[in-house]
Write an enzyme that holds these catalytic residues in place. Structure first.
Site, mmCIF file in Angstrom:
data_model
loop_
_atom_site.group_PDB
_atom_site.id
_atom_site.type_symbol
_atom_site.label_atom_id
_atom_site.label_comp_id
_atom_site.label_asym_id
_atom_site.label_seq_id
_atom_site.Cartn_x
_atom_site.Cartn_y
_atom_site.Cartn_z
ATOM 1 N N ASP A 137 10.577 -6.947 -0.297
ATOM 2 C CA ASP A 137 11.031 -6.432 0.987
ATOM 3 C C ASP A 137 12.416 -5.872 0.747
ATOM 4 O O ASP A 137 13.201 -6.432 -0.032
ATOM 5 C CB ASP A 137 11.045 -7.506 2.073
ATOM 6 C CG ASP A 137 11.045 -6.892 3.477
ATOM 7 O OD1 ASP A 137 10.601 -5.730 3.634
ATOM 8 O OD2 ASP A 137 11.509 -7.559 4.417
ATOM 9 N N LYS A 155 6.364 3.228 -3.484
ATOM 10 C CA LYS A 155 6.791 2.003 -4.176
ATOM 11 C C LYS A 155 5.968 1.788 -5.441
ATOM 12 O O LYS A 155 6.518 1.449 -6.494
ATOM 13 C CB LYS A 155 6.623 0.783 -3.265
ATOM 14 C CG LYS A 155 7.682 0.621 -2.210
ATOM 15 C CD LYS A 155 7.441 -0.701 -1.486
ATOM 16 C CE LYS A 155 8.419 -0.932 -0.371
ATOM 17 N NZ LYS A 155 8.184 -2.246 0.274
ATOM 18 N N HIS A 191 18.255 -0.423 -6.028
ATOM 19 C CA HIS A 191 18.063 -1.821 -5.656
ATOM 20 C C HIS A 191 16.708 -2.331 -6.147
ATOM 21 O O HIS A 191 16.613 -3.403 -6.739
ATOM 22 C CB HIS A 191 18.173 -1.956 -4.140
ATOM 23 C CG HIS A 191 17.401 -0.889 -3.412
ATOM 24 N ND1 HIS A 191 17.770 0.441 -3.445
ATOM 25 C CD2 HIS A 191 16.266 -0.936 -2.684
ATOM 26 C CE1 HIS A 191 16.896 1.161 -2.758
ATOM 27 N NE2 HIS A 191 15.974 0.352 -2.287
ATOM 28 N N ASP A 196 16.418 7.431 1.922
ATOM 29 C CA ASP A 196 16.966 8.076 0.724
ATOM 30 C C ASP A 196 17.787 9.335 1.014
ATOM 31 O O ASP A 196 18.816 9.547 0.371
ATOM 32 C CB ASP A 196 15.859 8.401 -0.278
ATOM 33 C CG ASP A 196 15.322 7.164 -0.987
ATOM 34 O OD1 ASP A 196 15.849 6.055 -0.749
ATOM 35 O OD2 ASP A 196 14.367 7.307 -1.779
ATOM 36 N N ASN A 233 0.830 -1.195 0.000
ATOM 37 C CA ASN A 233 0.000 0.000 0.000
ATOM 38 C C ASN A 233 0.868 1.251 0.000
ATOM 39 O O ASN A 233 0.378 2.357 0.166
ATOM 40 C CB ASN A 233 -0.949 0.012 1.212
ATOM 41 C CG ASN A 233 -2.136 -0.904 0.982
ATOM 42 O OD1 ASN A 233 -2.737 -0.904 -0.082
ATOM 43 N ND2 ASN A 233 -2.467 -1.697 1.985
ATOM 44 N N ASN A 234 2.179 1.049 -0.181
ATOM 45 C CA ASN A 234 3.130 2.153 -0.186
ATOM 46 C C ASN A 234 3.057 2.864 -1.540
ATOM 47 O O ASN A 234 3.494 2.331 -2.559
ATOM 48 C CB ASN A 234 4.539 1.611 0.083
ATOM 49 C CG ASN A 234 5.584 2.698 0.182
ATOM 50 O OD1 ASN A 234 5.587 3.656 -0.582
ATOM 51 N ND2 ASN A 234 6.487 2.539 1.127
#
EC number: 3.6.1.66
Length: 192
Positions: free
Chosen positions: A70, A14, A177, A152, A10-11
């Site tokens: 993750d 992302k 990444h 970040d 739910n980010n």
């Protein structure tokens, strides 16, 4: 195969990063879009375990092709902390508190080598495939930049003199990444 995949998150940051990376090849669907309101507990002791827990939950309970990730910040001088606990390192999910705790622990340390590592668990037709992306860098002494999220503002990738938070989303996606892990995922999906 339908060009739609559930991303077990739910980010919003992302989702934005991944959709930008994927482009029009796939429509990335969030947990909210499939009406999944459960908080999927990340009880694993590794990044791989947590990614698998989330993707398997969606596949089992919603019968959908999906992927989950993750990510951990691994700092050499802190025995690879915060690692799997990166999102809740300070005891909360507050990005600033987590970052402040890292800076406090690193205050008198000169070896600032670190890396971000992402593990992606993809489940397609009930088969799980794992992908990994790593970017090496160092921890800055003070935060810099307003973009990005999480750690970040204090992570400077090798070969750059700016932090992830000072980069455009496009530049960060090219070397990050998560971007590297997603490139592997996308390459796999294109080959299906």
């Amino acid at each position: 195969m339908e060009n739609k995949l559930v991303f077990a998150t739910n980010n919003a940051h992302k989702l934005e990063e991944v959709q930008a990376k994927v482009g029009n090849i796939f429509k990335i669907v969030s947990l909210a879009e499939i009406n999944c309101n459960e908080d999927i507990a990340e009880t694993g002791l590794t990044l791989q375990e947590n990614a698998s827990i989330k993707s398997q939950y969606i596949n089992k309970n919603y019968n959908l092709n999906c992927f989950a990730d993750d990510t951990g910040l691994e700092i050499k001088a802190l025995n690879n902390e915060p690692g799997v606990f990166s999102a809740r390192y300070s005891g909360s999910r507050d990005f600033k508190h987590n970052m402040d705790l890292v800076l406090l622990k690193m205050r008198d340390i000169t070896d600032r080598a670190a890396r971000f590592r992402t593990v992606v668990s993809l489940i397609i037709d009930d088969k799980e495939i794992l992908f990994e992306g790593i970017v090496n860098g160092k921890i800055r002494e003070t935060p810099s930049g307003n973009d990005g999220f999480g750690y970040d503002p204090i992570f400077e990738p090798d070969g750059y003199d700016i932090t992830f938070a000072e980069m455009s989303l496009e530049d960060k996606n090219r070397i990050s990444h998560r971007g590297l892990a997603m490139e592997k995922l996308i390459g796999f999906l294109k080959g299906i």
